[in-house]
Write an enzyme that holds these catalytic residues in place. Structure first.
Site, short mmCIF file in Angstrom:
data_model
loop_
_atom_site.label_atom_id
_atom_site.label_comp_id
_atom_site.label_asym_id
_atom_site.label_seq_id
_atom_site.Cartn_x
_atom_site.Cartn_y
_atom_site.Cartn_z
N ASN A 156 0.81 -1.24 0.00
CA ASN A 156 0.00 0.00 0.00
C ASN A 156 0.84 1.28 0.00
O ASN A 156 0.40 2.31 -0.48
CB ASN A 156 -1.05 0.00 1.11
CG ASN A 156 -0.47 -0.10 2.49
OD1 ASN A 156 0.71 -0.42 2.65
ND2 ASN A 156 -1.26 0.15 3.50
N GLY A 233 2.50 -5.06 7.84
CA GLY A 233 1.55 -5.89 7.09
C GLY A 233 0.41 -6.30 7.99
O GLY A 233 0.13 -5.65 9.01
N GLU A 255 4.42 -3.37 12.62
CA GLU A 255 3.41 -2.35 12.35
C GLU A 255 2.29 -3.09 11.64
O GLU A 255 2.40 -3.42 10.46
CB GLU A 255 4.05 -1.25 11.50
CG GLU A 255 3.37 0.07 11.65
CD GLU A 255 2.34 0.28 10.57
OE1 GLU A 255 1.18 -0.14 10.80
OE2 GLU A 255 2.70 0.81 9.52
N CYS A 289 -3.39 1.53 6.81
CA CYS A 289 -3.69 0.97 8.13
C CYS A 289 -4.14 2.04 9.11
O CYS A 289 -4.63 1.72 10.19
CB CYS A 289 -2.49 0.19 8.65
SG CYS A 289 -0.98 1.10 8.49
N GLU A 386 -10.54 -4.65 9.36
CA GLU A 386 -9.99 -3.57 8.56
C GLU A 386 -10.65 -3.64 7.19
O GLU A 386 -10.55 -4.66 6.52
CB GLU A 386 -8.48 -3.81 8.46
CG GLU A 386 -7.68 -2.59 8.30
CD GLU A 386 -6.18 -2.87 8.41
OE1 GLU A 386 -5.74 -4.02 8.23
OE2 GLU A 386 -5.45 -1.91 8.67
N GLU A 463 8.11 4.15 14.34
CA GLU A 463 8.88 4.56 13.16
C GLU A 463 8.79 6.07 13.00
O GLU A 463 7.73 6.65 13.17
CB GLU A 463 8.33 3.84 11.91
CG GLU A 463 8.54 2.33 12.03
CD GLU A 463 8.14 1.55 10.78
OE1 GLU A 463 7.24 1.98 10.06
OE2 GLU A 463 8.75 0.49 10.57
P1 ADP Z 1 -1.38 -7.17 2.98
O1 ADP Z 1 -2.80 -7.27 3.38
O2 ADP Z 1 -0.79 -5.81 3.08
O3 ADP Z 1 -1.06 -7.85 1.69
P2 ADP Z 1 0.25 -9.19 4.19
O4 ADP Z 1 0.59 -9.33 5.63
O5 ADP Z 1 -0.39 -10.34 3.52
O6 ADP Z 1 -0.63 -7.91 4.14
O7 ADP Z 1 1.54 -8.80 3.35
C1 ADP Z 1 2.52 -7.92 3.79
C2 ADP Z 1 3.86 -8.45 3.34
O8 ADP Z 1 4.08 -9.71 3.95
C3 ADP Z 1 3.99 -8.65 1.84
O9 ADP Z 1 5.33 -8.33 1.46
C4 ADP Z 1 3.75 -10.15 1.70
O10 ADP Z 1 4.40 -10.68 0.55
C5 ADP Z 1 4.40 -10.67 2.96
N1 ADP Z 1 3.90 -11.97 3.42
C6 ADP Z 1 2.66 -12.49 3.30
N2 ADP Z 1 2.62 -13.74 3.86
C7 ADP Z 1 3.84 -14.01 4.34
C8 ADP Z 1 4.45 -15.12 5.05
N3 ADP Z 1 3.75 -16.19 5.38
N4 ADP Z 1 5.76 -15.03 5.38
C9 ADP Z 1 6.47 -13.93 5.07
N5 ADP Z 1 5.96 -12.86 4.44
C10 ADP Z 1 4.67 -12.88 4.08
#
Ligand code: ADP
Length: 483
Positions: A156, A233, A255, A289, A386, A463
């Site tokens: 985002n 994330g 975060e 967020c 959310e 941050e």
């Molecule tokens: P969003 O809703 O913002 O996509 P995510 O938490 O799914 O939220 O993704 C945020 C980041 O975490 C992205 O870079 C995504 O590729 C990464 N991500 C998602 N799943 C995993 C995982 N199981 N292990 C490590 N990174 C992950």
């Protein structure tokens, strides 16, 4: 990549140890506004991620030993390059992420602002002397960089979520490896190219790209040479990553998701509240967020506020972020739209009423109408999750106490907002909200000088601001005896 003044910013390979790492295996990055492929980017395997961590580890001693003023100068050069290329970075960002170009350029300036801020803060990493309990000892505290930092960031804010972690880490003397979201790696790679041009040494700032987030994330959280992991994330993924870091007892900051209340009291300036809500809710099409997620409106002003808000929402323009005058771009994916639609449908089936919008526009599924829902209640899923879309659910309330209680009735605690004039109320509500950040008569609260971060399941760590360095430093206590 379309229309860059400097086409060499369109990088498509991972950036490890100062080199572009070209892999045969690739993944496609698409423009959400038209579905077209923008680039095929190198897919890193676990091996390449290990290489990046090793490179960061090799680069660490020299980087940490540099005088703070030298690290500051390099960060400052990076900041200047980001601002000099703001237009191109904005174009890349809009095309991979969807947000309107003016907003994308705003994000670039916001991200660069963190690099500038931490260039300055690098020179102000102070220790302490402590009066000791006896005359034969002196107690001193120094601060040292933690070591190799790894990061995973979301789609985002493809620029700013990286800038505010990397700038703090590099200022502190740490080296850094980031995995950007696979939807938006191009902004990260352009930043790497500018870091290289700024003269930041090989291995200090690395970008690993790939779609297999699990495999890459495993190395970034479990590699024994990693000392700190930072994540932005979703709460669910964040929890899993905290658990992965536990084995190595790594320093962690998180975060995570939010569920921001936005409270309009009956003594509020309603025009200001509408303006603040539009800014907070519709930025990035509601995909932040800190977006207002639940709008609590005191009974006495509910009809007037709703009317003013309706007029303001009608002014918003949905479309391709590159087109003039567009204020809301496409959502990131079909599944994001499905989730928003499902939340709206569920709310309606439980008694909420659609006042404006409620579905995708005829421009295509990803272009969602700005939506206003009335008669929502706090227990509906739309008020507990959310939304991450351009939807305003309005919930009426009667007393101040009730508003605080409803606002806090969530597992999240990132940002909250309220509009009121009574000075006693302002203090009571500000202190009563269980949130890391509170906007009081203000809908846009983020900037590099302020500590960004949450409470409860929204995470920990801050941050930006003078506190932003803490997560990247060790506190070391020196006890000098025999004096
Ligand atoms: P969003 O809703 O913002 O996509 P995510 O938490 O799914 O939220 O993704 C945020 C980041 O975490 C992205 O870079 C995504 O590729 C990464 N991500 C998602 N799943 C995993 C995982 N199981 N292990 C490590 N990174 C992950």
């Amino acid at each position: 990549m379309l229309g860059l003044m400097d086409p060499t910013l369109a990088k498509v390979d991972a950036f490890v140890d100062g080199q572009w790492l070209n892999r045969d295996k690739r993944f496609s990055v698409r423009n959400p506004a038209n579905g077209k492929v923008l680039a095929d980017v190198s897919e890193c395997s676990a091996e390449e991620v290990k290489m990046a961590v090793d490179a960061a580890h090799r680069a660490f001693p020299e980087w940490a030993a540099k005088p703070a003023a030298e690290r500051a100068n390099l960060l400052y050069a990076w900041y200047k390059l980001m601002m000099n290329h703001q237009e191109d970075l904005g174009l890349i960002l809009t095309q991979e992420q969807g947000k309107p170009l003016a907003e994308a350029k705003g994000e670039v300036a916001y991200g660069a602002g963190f690099v500038q801020w931490f260039a300055e803060e690098a020179k102000r990493i102070y220790g302490d002397t402590i009066p000791g309990p006896s005359n034969d000892k002196r107690l001193v505290v120094i601060k040292q960089p933690v070591g190799v930092v790894t990061a995973i960031t979301p789609w985002n804010f493809p620029n700013a979520m990286i800038a505010r972690k990397a700038a703090a880490a590099l200022a502190a003397g740490c080296t850094f490896v980031v995995k950007p979201a696979s939807e938006t790696p191009l902004s990260a790679l352009a930043m790497a190219e500018l870091a290289r041009r700024a003269g930041i040494p090989p291995g200090v700032f690395n970008v690993v790209t790939g779609k297999d987030a699990k495999a890459i994330g495993k190395v970034l959280t479990e590699h024994p040479l990693v000392r700190k992991f930072t994540f932005t994330g979703s709460t669910g993924v964040g929890k899993a990553l905290i658990a992965q870091c536990a084995g190595g007892v790594k320093k962690v900051s998180m975060e995570l998701g939010g569920n921001a209340p936005f409270i309009v009291f009956d003594d509020a300036d309603l025009d200001a509240a509408v303006k603040g809500l539009i800014a907070s809710k519709f930025r990035n099409a509601g995909q932040t967020c800190v977006c207002a997620n639940r709008i609590f409106v005191q009974q006495g002003v509910y009809p007037e506020f709703s009317e003013k808000l309706t007029s303001a929402i009608k002014e918003l323009k949905v479309g391709n972020g590159l087109d003039e005058g567009v204020t809301i771009g496409p959502l990131i994916s079909e599944s994001a739209v499905d989730k928003v639609q499902e939340l709206i449908n569920e709310s309606v089936s439980q008694g909420a009423r659609i006042l404006i919008g409620g579905k995708s526009t005829d421009m295509g599924k990803l272009f969602f109408e700005p939506t206003l829902l009335g008669l929502v209640s706090n227990h509906m899923p739309i008020a507990q999750e959310e939304i991450f879309g351009p939807v305003v659910p309005m919930i009426p309330f009667v007393t101040e106490k009730e508003a605080i209680q409803l606002a806090n009735d969530t597992e999240f605690g990132l940002a909250a907002y309220f509009y009121a004039r009574d000075i006693g109320r302002v203090w009571r509500v500000a202190e009563g909200l269980d949130y890391g950040m509170v906007g009081i008569n203000e809908g846009a609260i983020s900037n590099p000088a302020a500590p960004f971060g949450g409470m409860k399941q929204s995470g920990f760590g801050r941050e930006g601001s003078k506190y932003g360095l803490d997560d990247y430093m060790e506190i070391k206590y020196l006890c000098m005896g025999g004096i």
